[in-house]
Design an enzyme around this catalytic site. Structure first.
Site, PDB file in Angstrom:
ATOM      1  N   ALA A  84       4.496  29.922 -15.370  1.00  0.00           N
ATOM      2  CA  ALA A  84       4.281  29.462 -13.995  1.00  0.00           C
ATOM      3  C   ALA A  84       2.964  28.696 -13.974  1.00  0.00           C
ATOM      4  O   ALA A  84       2.118  28.893 -14.851  1.00  0.00           O
ATOM      5  CB  ALA A  84       4.205  30.666 -13.069  1.00  0.00           C
ATOM      6  N   GLU A  93      10.813  33.291 -19.674  1.00  0.00           N
ATOM      7  CA  GLU A  93      11.836  33.740 -18.718  1.00  0.00           C
ATOM      8  C   GLU A  93      12.891  32.656 -18.471  1.00  0.00           C
ATOM      9  O   GLU A  93      14.072  32.961 -18.280  1.00  0.00           O
ATOM     10  CB  GLU A  93      11.148  34.166 -17.416  1.00  0.00           C
ATOM     11  CG  GLU A  93      10.323  35.444 -17.627  1.00  0.00           C
ATOM     12  CD  GLU A  93       9.358  35.744 -16.505  1.00  0.00           C
ATOM     13  OE1 GLU A  93       8.580  34.843 -16.122  1.00  0.00           O
ATOM     14  OE2 GLU A  93       9.364  36.879 -15.998  1.00  0.00           O
TER      15      GLU A  93
HETATM   16  N1  CO8 Z   1      -0.418  26.750 -15.676  1.00  0.00           N
HETATM   17  C1  CO8 Z   1      -1.162  25.667 -15.408  1.00  0.00           C
HETATM   18  N2  CO8 Z   1      -1.771  24.923 -16.356  1.00  0.00           N
HETATM   19  C2  CO8 Z   1      -1.581  25.287 -17.624  1.00  0.00           C
HETATM   20  C3  CO8 Z   1      -0.813  26.394 -17.995  1.00  0.00           C
HETATM   21  C4  CO8 Z   1      -0.200  27.153 -16.949  1.00  0.00           C
HETATM   22  N3  CO8 Z   1       0.597  28.204 -17.202  1.00  0.00           N
HETATM   23  N4  CO8 Z   1      -0.830  26.519 -19.335  1.00  0.00           N
HETATM   24  C5  CO8 Z   1      -1.590  25.508 -19.790  1.00  0.00           C
HETATM   25  N5  CO8 Z   1      -2.040  24.767 -18.773  1.00  0.00           N
HETATM   26  C6  CO8 Z   1      -2.918  23.583 -18.838  1.00  0.00           C
HETATM   27  C7  CO8 Z   1      -4.339  23.958 -19.152  1.00  0.00           C
HETATM   28  O1  CO8 Z   1      -5.017  24.372 -17.980  1.00  0.00           O
HETATM   29  C8  CO8 Z   1      -4.863  22.677 -19.737  1.00  0.00           C
HETATM   30  O2  CO8 Z   1      -5.131  21.784 -18.672  1.00  0.00           O
HETATM   31  P1  CO8 Z   1      -6.492  20.871 -18.705  1.00  0.00           P
HETATM   32  O3  CO8 Z   1      -6.320  19.993 -19.917  1.00  0.00           O
HETATM   33  O4  CO8 Z   1      -6.436  20.137 -17.410  1.00  0.00           O
HETATM   34  O5  CO8 Z   1      -7.626  21.821 -18.854  1.00  0.00           O
HETATM   35  C9  CO8 Z   1      -3.682  22.116 -20.494  1.00  0.00           C
HETATM   36  O6  CO8 Z   1      -2.521  22.778 -19.955  1.00  0.00           O
HETATM   37  C10 CO8 Z   1      -3.714  22.403 -21.971  1.00  0.00           C
HETATM   38  O7  CO8 Z   1      -3.899  23.792 -22.138  1.00  0.00           O
HETATM   39  P2  CO8 Z   1      -5.045  24.407 -23.093  1.00  0.00           P
HETATM   40  O8  CO8 Z   1      -6.206  23.492 -23.174  1.00  0.00           O
HETATM   41  O9  CO8 Z   1      -5.278  25.801 -22.642  1.00  0.00           O
HETATM   42  O10 CO8 Z   1      -4.263  24.373 -24.484  1.00  0.00           O
HETATM   43  P3  CO8 Z   1      -4.472  25.376 -25.699  1.00  0.00           P
HETATM   44  O11 CO8 Z   1      -3.680  24.814 -26.829  1.00  0.00           O
HETATM   45  O12 CO8 Z   1      -5.905  25.653 -25.937  1.00  0.00           O
HETATM   46  O13 CO8 Z   1      -3.791  26.752 -25.225  1.00  0.00           O
HETATM   47  C11 CO8 Z   1      -2.055  28.119 -24.249  1.00  0.00           C
HETATM   48  C12 CO8 Z   1      -2.419  26.787 -24.961  1.00  0.00           C
HETATM   49  C13 CO8 Z   1      -2.269  29.272 -25.188  1.00  0.00           C
HETATM   50  C14 CO8 Z   1      -0.569  28.025 -23.887  1.00  0.00           C
HETATM   51  C15 CO8 Z   1      -2.935  28.268 -22.992  1.00  0.00           C
HETATM   52  O14 CO8 Z   1      -2.880  27.062 -22.239  1.00  0.00           O
HETATM   53  C16 CO8 Z   1      -2.493  29.382 -22.100  1.00  0.00           C
HETATM   54  O15 CO8 Z   1      -2.774  30.533 -22.383  1.00  0.00           O
HETATM   55  N6  CO8 Z   1      -1.783  29.070 -20.999  1.00  0.00           N
HETATM   56  C17 CO8 Z   1      -1.366  30.028 -20.048  1.00  0.00           C
HETATM   57  C18 CO8 Z   1      -0.147  30.776 -20.544  1.00  0.00           C
HETATM   58  C19 CO8 Z   1       0.235  31.881 -19.575  1.00  0.00           C
HETATM   59  O16 CO8 Z   1      -0.524  32.779 -19.307  1.00  0.00           O
HETATM   60  N7  CO8 Z   1       1.469  31.792 -19.035  1.00  0.00           N
HETATM   61  C20 CO8 Z   1       1.952  32.774 -18.096  1.00  0.00           C
HETATM   62  C21 CO8 Z   1       1.624  32.331 -16.692  1.00  0.00           C
HETATM   63  S1  CO8 Z   1       2.032  33.565 -15.490  1.00  0.00           S
HETATM   64  C22 CO8 Z   1       3.698  33.432 -15.344  1.00  0.00           C
HETATM   65  O17 CO8 Z   1       4.345  32.633 -15.954  1.00  0.00           O
HETATM   66  C23 CO8 Z   1       4.315  34.382 -14.377  1.00  0.00           C
HETATM   67  C24 CO8 Z   1       5.698  33.901 -13.931  1.00  0.00           C
HETATM   68  C25 CO8 Z   1       6.095  34.591 -12.658  1.00  0.00           C
HETATM   69  C26 CO8 Z   1       5.373  34.023 -11.472  1.00  0.00           C
HETATM   70  C27 CO8 Z   1       5.898  34.634 -10.207  1.00  0.00           C
HETATM   71  C28 CO8 Z   1       5.283  33.883  -9.026  1.00  0.00           C
HETATM   72  C29 CO8 Z   1       5.628  34.511  -7.743  1.00  0.00           C
END
Ligand code: CO8
Length: 262
Positions: A68, A116
């Site tokens: 998300a 998911e």
């Molecule tokens: N949301 C928004 N932006 C994201 C997300 C995300 N999930 N993942 C990555 N990005 C963005 C980063 O903020 C970054 O943006 P910017 O360049 O503007 O800073 C860009 O993508 C690149 O990401 P990174 O620089 O972090 O790239 P890395 O290679 O260093 O890391 C990762 C990659 C490991 C994937 C890291 O980005 C990360 O941990 N992302 C988050 C993953 C995560 O936690 N996902 C779960 C989210 S919660 C969820 O999905 C719950 C679903 C249910 C929701 C119910 C709602 C009611």
């Protein structure tokens, strides 16, 4: 071909390939993406009958879908938040009930909502650089797009608990070993392998696939006796289709069937 702001559609053989196309955010499921997924399904369910399968993948080399959109989530009030979750629940349920096989071609991160989304697909094919996880606990959250329901069904209760309670990220080979991924292939072959699977399905009765898909979704949570009852109903439904008349006649006449598709 229908156009969307956040999704790209393309055709390969009998398959429609849907690419979540937001590489700057690693294809995170922003509200706009979920809106487009809904509109896509509206279109595909009513006009997509020429396609024999749907493949979902992510743009870029790094990510399938990174979950998300955490940035957007931070500014949502409770009503918006709930609507967002329910909208994605509806998308996943519609994917499960689509008339054709749906394959997640996981080309990188499939995290949180990305994992998911893949779980709502019939098969998961992973590239060698794919990784999977439910990292919500790192954010003080729990899965919200169906992970607590569908992950145990796919990998068993104990393994699902381990992944959800630790937030651990696993590589493609481990995903294969625990039954989350059906296959692991080199990244450059991922789409071709997925398309080949759709072509295999395109050679059999589309009506039978559609009946089997809907029956199997409706059996989730039923006990064996109830499930067997549903299976009889599905079998009878299939038996009376033109595809089945053709398939059985072709067998007896020792020729290849030509399924009319109904
Ligand atoms: N949301 C928004 N932006 C994201 C997300 C995300 N999930 N993942 C990555 N990005 C963005 C980063 O903020 C970054 O943006 P910017 O360049 O503007 O800073 C860009 O993508 C690149 O990401 P990174 O620089 O972090 O790239 P890395 O290679 O260093 O890391 C990762 C990659 C490991 C994937 C890291 O980005 C990360 O941990 N992302 C988050 C993953 C995560 O936690 N996902 C779960 C989210 S919660 C969820 O999905 C719950 C679903 C249910 C929701 C119910 C709602 C009611």
């Amino acid at each position: 071909m229908k156009q969307f702001d956040t999704l790209t559609l393309s055709t390969q053989g009998s398959a429609l390939i849907l690419t979540v196309d937001q590489p700057k955010s690693l294809n995170a499921l922003a509200k706009e993406v979920v809106n487009d997924l809904e509109s896509f399904l509206d279109w595909f369910e009513t006009t997509g009958y020429e396609y024999r399968g749907l493949i979902i993948t992510g743009a870029g080399e790094k990510s399938f879908v990174a979950g998300a959109n955490i940035v957007q989530m931070n500014s949502m009030d409770e009503a918006t938040f709930t609507a967002y979750a329910k909208q994605m629940h509806a998308v996943t349920e519609r994917l499960e009930s689509l008339h054709v096989p749906v394959i997640a071609a996981v080309n990188g991160f499939a995290l949180g909502g990305g994992c998911e989304l893949a779980l709502a697909c019939d098969f998961i094919y992973a590239s060698e650089r794919a990784s999977f996880g439910q990292p919500e606990v790192n954010l003080g959250l729990v899965p919200g797009f169906g992970g607590m329901v569908r992950l145990p069904r796919r990998v068993g209760n104990a393994m699902a608990r381990e992944l959800i309670f630790t937030g651990r990220r696993i590589k493609a080979e481990e995903a294969l070993r625990i039954g989350l991924a059906n296959r692991v292939v080199p990244a450059e072959q991922l789409l071709d392998v997925a398309v080949a699977a759709i072509e295999e399905a395109a050679a059999v009765s589309p009506t039978a696939i559609s009946i089997a898909k809907r029956a199997m979704v409706s059996m989730d949570g039923l006990d064996t006796h109830q499930g067997l009852g549903r299976e009889v109903d599905a079998f009878l439904q299939a038996y009376h289709t033109a595809d089945s008349v053709e398939g059985r006649s072709a067998f007896v006449e020792k020729r290849s069937p030509v399924f009319p598709g109904n």
